[in-house]
Design a protein around this motif. Structure first.
Motif, PDB file in Angstrom:
ATOM      1  N   UNK A   1       2.069   6.594   4.583  1.00 11.54           N
ATOM      2  CA  UNK A   1       1.712   7.890   4.164  1.00 11.54           C
ATOM      3  C   UNK A   1       2.144   8.154   2.641  1.00 11.54           C
ATOM      4  N   UNK A   2       3.223   7.657   2.157  1.00  6.88           N
ATOM      5  CA  UNK A   2       3.648   7.899   0.975  1.00  6.88           C
ATOM      6  C   UNK A   2       2.407   7.201  -0.072  1.00  6.88           C
ATOM      7  N   UNK A   3       1.800   5.694   0.427  1.00  5.99           N
ATOM      8  CA  UNK A   3       0.750   5.234  -0.290  1.00  5.99           C
ATOM      9  C   UNK A   3      -0.118   5.955  -0.529  1.00  5.99           C
TER      10      UNK A   3
ATOM     11  N   UNK B   1      -0.453   9.278  -0.103  1.00  4.75           N
ATOM     12  CA  UNK B   1      -0.114  10.297  -1.003  1.00  4.75           C
ATOM     13  C   UNK B   1      -0.303  10.018  -2.431  1.00  4.75           C
ATOM     14  N   UNK B   2       0.214   8.882  -2.765  1.00  2.00           N
ATOM     15  CA  UNK B   2       0.232   8.305  -4.190  1.00  2.00           C
ATOM     16  C   UNK B   2      -1.190   8.280  -4.557  1.00  2.00           C
ATOM     17  N   UNK B   3      -1.913   7.848  -3.837  1.00  4.27           N
ATOM     18  CA  UNK B   3      -3.336   7.415  -4.195  1.00  4.27           C
ATOM     19  C   UNK B   3      -4.357   8.824  -4.412  1.00  4.27           C
ATOM     20  N   UNK B   4      -3.820   9.576  -3.641  1.00  2.00           N
ATOM     21  CA  UNK B   4      -4.337  11.365  -3.737  1.00  2.00           C
ATOM     22  C   UNK B   4      -4.026  12.013  -4.702  1.00  2.00           C
ATOM     23  N   UNK B   5      -2.639  11.855  -5.135  1.00  2.00           N
ATOM     24  CA  UNK B   5      -1.888  12.379  -6.221  1.00  2.00           C
ATOM     25  C   UNK B   5      -2.587  11.697  -7.701  1.00  2.00           C
ATOM     26  N   UNK B   6      -2.755  10.477  -7.529  1.00  2.00           N
ATOM     27  CA  UNK B   6      -3.425   9.881  -8.769  1.00  2.00           C
ATOM     28  C   UNK B   6      -4.608  10.336  -9.061  1.00  2.00           C
TER      29      UNK B   6
ATOM     30  N   UNK C   1      10.529  16.111 -10.072  1.00  2.00           N
ATOM     31  CA  UNK C   1      10.745  16.079  -8.542  1.00  2.00           C
ATOM     32  C   UNK C   1       9.819  15.117  -7.816  1.00  2.00           C
ATOM     33  N   UNK C   2      10.271  14.077  -6.990  1.00  2.00           N
ATOM     34  CA  UNK C   2       9.428  13.452  -6.285  1.00  2.00           C
ATOM     35  C   UNK C   2       9.907  13.296  -4.850  1.00  2.00           C
ATOM     36  N   UNK C   3       8.881  13.737  -3.980  1.00  2.00           N
ATOM     37  CA  UNK C   3       9.327  13.727  -2.571  1.00  2.00           C
ATOM     38  C   UNK C   3       9.625  12.407  -1.845  1.00  2.00           C
ATOM     39  N   UNK C   4      10.548  12.438  -1.028  1.00  2.00           N
ATOM     40  CA  UNK C   4      11.374  11.117  -0.407  1.00  2.00           C
ATOM     41  C   UNK C   4      10.202  10.333   0.053  1.00  2.00           C
ATOM     42  N   UNK C   5       9.034  10.856   0.589  1.00  2.00           N
ATOM     43  CA  UNK C   5       8.211  10.044   1.466  1.00  2.00           C
ATOM     44  C   UNK C   5       7.190   9.028  -0.070  1.00  2.00           C
ATOM     45  N   UNK C   6       7.231   9.637  -1.038  1.00  2.19           N
ATOM     46  CA  UNK C   6       6.849   8.821  -2.222  1.00  2.19           C
ATOM     47  C   UNK C   6       7.756   7.924  -2.798  1.00  2.19           C
ATOM     48  N   UNK C   7       9.050   8.107  -2.740  1.00  2.00           N
ATOM     49  CA  UNK C   7      10.247   7.175  -3.077  1.00  2.00           C
ATOM     50  C   UNK C   7      10.010   6.135  -2.150  1.00  2.00           C
TER      51      UNK C   7
ATOM     52  N   UNK D   1       9.599   2.334  -2.995  1.00  2.00           N
ATOM     53  CA  UNK D   1      10.711   1.056  -2.655  1.00  2.00           C
ATOM     54  C   UNK D   1      10.010   0.077  -1.993  1.00  2.00           C
ATOM     55  N   UNK D   2       9.220   0.361  -1.125  1.00  2.00           N
ATOM     56  CA  UNK D   2       8.545  -0.805  -0.048  1.00  2.00           C
ATOM     57  C   UNK D   2       7.594  -1.582  -1.146  1.00  2.00           C
ATOM     58  N   UNK D   3       7.174  -0.836  -1.989  1.00  2.00           N
ATOM     59  CA  UNK D   3       5.879  -1.842  -3.000  1.00  2.00           C
ATOM     60  C   UNK D   3       6.955  -2.858  -3.772  1.00  2.00           C
ATOM     61  N   UNK D   4       8.111  -2.171  -4.414  1.00  2.00           N
ATOM     62  CA  UNK D   4       8.903  -3.124  -5.031  1.00  2.00           C
ATOM     63  C   UNK D   4       9.463  -4.241  -4.563  1.00  2.00           C
ATOM     64  N   UNK D   5       9.870  -4.063  -3.165  1.00  2.00           N
ATOM     65  CA  UNK D   5      10.517  -5.194  -2.101  1.00  2.00           C
ATOM     66  C   UNK D   5       9.355  -6.164  -1.714  1.00  2.00           C
ATOM     67  N   UNK D   6       8.143  -5.817  -1.483  1.00  2.00           N
ATOM     68  CA  UNK D   6       6.965  -6.624  -1.331  1.00  2.00           C
ATOM     69  C   UNK D   6       6.604  -7.402  -2.724  1.00  2.00           C
TER      70      UNK D   6
END
Length: 314
Positions: A22-24, A26-31, A205-211, A215-220
């Motif tokens: 869901x965060x991904x 939202x990231x795309x929509x925000x971008x 401010x960055x919503x938790x869902x985006x964080x 985080x998952x992206x960095x791990x991957x």
């Protein structure tokens, strides 16, 4: 009772599995919204051996401004900043190779020299002879390489929290890397939270869902970032070439920068003695995100200085 527990477990698993996704989204929509607000569009540019994802906008006939992000980031960090310049400049914001929308290729050479050569190829593909260039962190390293190794392509140079010189004093990141605990190479959410806390002193401010998604992206991407980090950190340091910088230059730093210590600004300033040095109180490693308008104002002064310089240069 067991049925209820089972249902709760299924719901918890579903939330855990979908939350970063869901965060991904939202990231795309925000971008997309931020790109629209900044007057830039996504443009894929083919160069030799690969394609580069970029944002581009502004008047195609105006002076060109190239914005370069840092290690492990992407072109999106510049979107808020870019809207201050698209009315007057042709703005080009690439993802550097191995970052953002660009595919990672093992053994692809992510040294500073290689990244700079790709930027020259990007300028050629966009039919641009000269650009103003502003870089952040590793992007500033690439920008300084362009200014010293391809001086005919650079009109002015902006360095924000620049990596690329020997550190003049002990540094938190360097100590962690030397201990085998590189804060960029993340295995779990706790490590990501530590890393994120190091990037900015005054984050928006960055919503938790985006964080969670980040985080998952960095791990991957951990293995990919390991190779890119090794390539760029093994690149030659810039001190021998800094006196060759002849264009108007700005060195901009956040006083609370935990990634690259503010003492490094003096090394750059001693190497480029004509450069203007600005240090921002209460700001960390990403001034263009933490204090966008103030950073943009300093960079606009640089570009105005470059106009004057160009008018009197023989």
């Amino acid at each position: 009772m067991l049925v209820i527990v089972a249902l709760l477990a299924v719901v918890a698993l579903w939330v855990w599995w979908t939350y970063p996704r869901v965060g991904n989204v939202l990231f795309e929509l925000i971008a997309r919204v931020e790109a629209w607000r900044s007057g830039v569009k996504a443009v894929t540019v083919p160069i030799k051996g690969m394609t580069l994802a970029t944002y581009q906008g502004g008047d195609a006939h105006a002076p060109a401004l190239l914005l370069l992000h840092g290690f492990s980031a992407d072109k999106g960090v510049w979107l808020g900043f870019a809207r201050h310049f698209t009315p007057d400049y042709r703005v080009i914001i690439p993802d550097l190779a191995g970052h953002g929308k660009n595919a990672f290729v093992a053994g692809g050479d992510y040294s500073i020299d290689a990244q700079a050569r790709r930027m020259v190829a990007l300028l050629d593909a966009c039919h641009l002879d000269k650009v103003h260039v502003i870089g952040s962190s590793m992007g500033a390293y690439v920008a300084s390489w362009l200014a010293t190794h391809y001086p005919e392509r650079v009109l002015s140079l902006g360095l924000i929290g620049a990596a690329g010189v020997h550190l003049p004093q002990p540094n938190e990141v360097e100590a962690l890397v030397n201990s085998g605990d590189n804060p960029f190479l993340i295995r779990n959410r706790a490590q990501f939270d530590r890393f994120f806390g190091m990037t900015m002193a005054a984050p928006p401010f960055i919503p938790e869902v985006l964080l969670a998604a980040e985080a998952q992206s960095y791990i991957q991407r951990r293995e990919e970032l390991t190779e890119i980090f090794a390539n760029f950190s093994d690149s030659p340091r810039m001190e021998p070439w800094l006196p060759q910088v002849r264009v108007p230059s700005l060195i901009l730093w956040g006083r609370e920068d935990r990634m690259v210590p503010v003492a490094s600004a003096q090394t750059w300033h001693q190497g480029i003695p004509h450069a203007r040095l600005e240090i921002l109180d209460g700001i960390g490693h990403l001034p263009m995100v933490e204090s966008t308008e103030q950073t943009a104002a300093h960079c606009r002064e640089l570009l105005e200085q470059a106009k004057v310089y160009a008018s009197i240069r023989p």
